[in-house]
Design an enzyme around this catalytic site. Structure first.
Site, short mmCIF file in Angstrom:
data_model
loop_
_atom_site.label_atom_id
_atom_site.label_comp_id
_atom_site.label_asym_id
_atom_site.label_seq_id
_atom_site.Cartn_x
_atom_site.Cartn_y
_atom_site.Cartn_z
N TYR A 147 -15.14 -11.54 -0.38
CA TYR A 147 -15.80 -10.27 -0.71
C TYR A 147 -17.03 -10.49 -1.60
CZ TYR A 147 -11.83 -7.83 1.32
OH TYR A 147 -10.89 -7.37 2.20
N ARG A 207 -3.34 6.54 1.23
CA ARG A 207 -3.88 7.73 1.90
C ARG A 207 -2.93 8.42 2.88
NH1 ARG A 207 -9.17 4.62 3.60
NH2 ARG A 207 -7.58 3.01 3.41
N ARG A 258 0.82 -1.23 0.00
CA ARG A 258 0.00 0.00 0.00
C ARG A 258 0.85 1.27 0.00
NH1 ARG A 258 -5.57 -0.71 1.96
NH2 ARG A 258 -6.24 -2.38 0.58
N ASP A 285 -6.68 -2.54 -7.51
CA ASP A 285 -7.28 -3.21 -6.36
C ASP A 285 -7.51 -4.67 -6.70
OD1 ASP A 285 -8.38 -2.33 -3.61
OD2 ASP A 285 -9.78 -3.82 -4.34
N ARG A 298 -6.56 11.75 -5.62
CA ARG A 298 -7.87 11.12 -5.49
C ARG A 298 -8.99 12.16 -5.56
NH1 ARG A 298 -9.70 7.89 -0.20
NH2 ARG A 298 -9.71 10.05 0.48
O1 CP3 Z 1 0.18 -1.71 -2.46
C1 CP3 Z 1 -0.14 -0.78 -3.23
O2 CP3 Z 1 0.27 0.39 -3.09
C2 CP3 Z 1 -0.98 -1.10 -4.45
C3 CP3 Z 1 -2.36 -0.82 -4.37
C4 CP3 Z 1 -3.32 -1.76 -3.64
C5 CP3 Z 1 -4.56 -1.28 -3.19
N1 CP3 Z 1 -5.29 -2.34 -2.76
C6 CP3 Z 1 -4.99 0.12 -3.23
C7 CP3 Z 1 -6.09 0.55 -2.35
C8 CP3 Z 1 -3.28 -3.13 -3.39
C9 CP3 Z 1 -2.15 -4.13 -3.62
C10 CP3 Z 1 -4.54 -3.49 -2.84
C11 CP3 Z 1 -4.92 -4.87 -2.49
C12 CP3 Z 1 -6.16 -5.11 -1.74
N2 CP3 Z 1 -7.38 -4.51 -1.86
C13 CP3 Z 1 -6.29 -6.13 -0.79
C14 CP3 Z 1 -5.24 -7.14 -0.42
C15 CP3 Z 1 -4.16 -6.53 0.38
C16 CP3 Z 1 -4.54 -6.17 1.75
O3 CP3 Z 1 -4.43 -4.97 2.07
O4 CP3 Z 1 -4.86 -7.07 2.51
C17 CP3 Z 1 -7.62 -6.08 -0.29
C18 CP3 Z 1 -8.20 -6.97 0.79
C19 CP3 Z 1 -8.28 -5.06 -1.00
C20 CP3 Z 1 -9.72 -4.67 -0.89
C21 CP3 Z 1 -9.85 -3.30 -0.43
N3 CP3 Z 1 -9.52 -2.19 -1.19
C22 CP3 Z 1 -10.30 -2.83 0.83
C23 CP3 Z 1 -10.71 -3.74 1.97
C24 CP3 Z 1 -10.24 -1.43 0.79
C25 CP3 Z 1 -10.67 -0.46 1.84
C26 CP3 Z 1 -9.56 -0.42 2.85
C27 CP3 Z 1 -9.58 0.78 3.70
O5 CP3 Z 1 -8.57 0.91 4.39
O6 CP3 Z 1 -10.53 1.58 3.66
C28 CP3 Z 1 -9.72 -1.05 -0.46
C29 CP3 Z 1 -9.45 0.32 -0.92
C30 CP3 Z 1 -8.07 0.66 -1.32
N4 CP3 Z 1 -7.27 -0.10 -2.13
C31 CP3 Z 1 -7.37 1.86 -1.02
C32 CP3 Z 1 -6.14 1.79 -1.67
C33 CP3 Z 1 -5.08 2.86 -1.71
C34 CP3 Z 1 -7.92 3.01 -0.20
C35 CP3 Z 1 -8.98 3.65 -1.01
C36 CP3 Z 1 -9.08 5.12 -0.83
O7 CP3 Z 1 -8.21 5.86 -1.37
O8 CP3 Z 1 -10.03 5.55 -0.18
#
Ligand code: CP3
Length: 355
Positions: free
Chosen positions: A155, A31, A27, A78, A40
């Protein structure tokens, strides 16, 4: 294609000698960075960032521009792009996490799910990969990724995030054939999706099995690991004259490292609940290891972060085969200065472990 200027990440994954331990952060584009929040806002929302290759490229590059220590870039996207491409209608409510308009509940729902074509249905991801590769211009390797079938299934069946995976677990035990059909379709989808990313320019791939550690030992083998093994055996392993390493990351999978190491991947991701030195003794002859600092250490002061980096490096010990990372994603509350202190500490303190 431009030659890679910094390949220590790819070298460490293949246990080839390196000068210092390579590092990146799960990640890393997210944010906690004010520049990410600005992009964003400009794009409108998170999915608009993912679906526009220019925006996806812009935010992928942000951590690299801020931190010259980063040894890899990760595609900004994602894991839920696959269920979206299967017709479930992904959307994000601010502060609420992911949601689907359509939920998968019955065998008939599963039978109706299409297997997405990466070029036709996920072309925006393929375009993001090639756009980022062009922009990187050989600076560091680009990591592609996908969710594991089991993690994606949670999911799809819950309709979003879940604390207890009630519906998914009920389906697994009440109707294992239906669950197997869903996982099999997802394994096919993930295989072609990752191969599409590799052909578009991803130089390593990681499978995020974020919720595999929530299964029983027996169910993990049958419902998560078996499908990751199937994916790994179907991946393109060499492209542009170079090996394309595969990383498997099962969060909370520390008890099962021996069997995960048999799945055919080049490296395992570790969360912070296992000792990396012990993990190396158990599986280090087979695979490289990636991890594993507790991401919440980044809330502490730079001196404490540095001490923890030093402890993990010493635990792994001398030699290649370690990619430093956090044990899970960096959280939105982290001070970007602390992330910088973390990355600098990895390079400064690790030289002594390499010849
Ligand atoms: O690592 C990186 O920088 C690459 C980008 C990346 C994102 N999601 C961006 C993201 C990667 C590799 C993921 C994978 C992902 N997404 C996973 C597996 C990895 C993990 O973290 O366990 C999962 C379970 C998801 C599903 C997902 N996407 C969730 C549960 C959420 C909400 C999480 C939260 O903290 O609110 C997201 C959103 C998401 N994916 C964000 C980012 C930067 C935040 C979205 C935003 O900007 O509001």
């Amino acid at each position: 294609m431009t030659a890679l200027k910094n390949d220590r990440f790819l070298r460490a994954l293949l246990k080839q000698p390196v000068d210092v331990t390579p590092v990146w952060m799960m990640r890393q584009a997210g944010r906690y960075l004010p520049e990410y929040r600005a992009s964003r806002a400009k794009a409108g929302d998170f999915m608009s960032l993912c679906m526009n290759p220019q925006f996806a490229c812009e935010v992928t590059m942000q951590p690299l521009d801020r931190y010259p220590q980063l040894d890899a870039a990760i595609l900004f996207s994602d894991i839920l792009t696959i269920p979206d491409a299967m017709g479930q209608g992904l959307y994000f409510e601010t502060g609420e996490g992911p949601r689907f308009k359509k939920v998968v509940s019955t065998l008939a729902d599963i039978e109706a799910l299409p297997i997405p074509d990466p070029q036709k249905d996920l072309g925006y991801v393929m375009d993001a990969v090639s756009t980022i590769r062009r922009e990187l211009n050989g600076r560091v390797p680009l990591i592609g990724f996908s969710g594991s079938p089991w993690t994606l299934a949670t999911y799809m069946v819950e309709g979003g995030s879940s604390k207890d995976f009630r519906k998914t677990k009920a389906m697994l035990y009440d109707n294992p054939q239906a669950m197997h059909l869903l996982l099999d379709k997802l394994a096919q989808s993930v295989t072609s999706y990752l191969n599409g990313q590799i052909m578009a320019g991803a130089q390593a791939v990681q499978i995020f099995d974020t919720w595999g550690g929530n299964l029983s030992a027996a169910a993990y083998q049958e419902f998560s690991l078996a499908y990751m093994r199937k994916i790994v055996s179907g991946l393109i392993r060499e492209h542009e004259g170079r090996k394309v390493p595969v990383i498997l990351f099962t969060k909370n999978g520390g008890l099962w490292l021996e069997s995960i190491a048999e799945a055919g991947a080049d490296a395992l991701g570790l969360d912070w609940t296992c000792d990396i030195g012990n993990a190396r003794e158990r599986v280090g002859h087979k695979v490289a290891l990636q991890g594993n600092m507790d991401p919440t250490v980044l809330y502490a002061k730079p001196e404490a972060i540095r001490a923890e980096v030093g402890r993990i490096l010493a635990s792994y010990g001398k030699g290649s085969g370690h990619v430093f990372n956090l044990g899970h994603g960096i959280t939105p509350e982290v001070d970007p200065e602390h992330a910088g202190a973390f990355l600098r500490a990895v390079h400064e303190l690790s030289a002594q472990y390499h010849d």
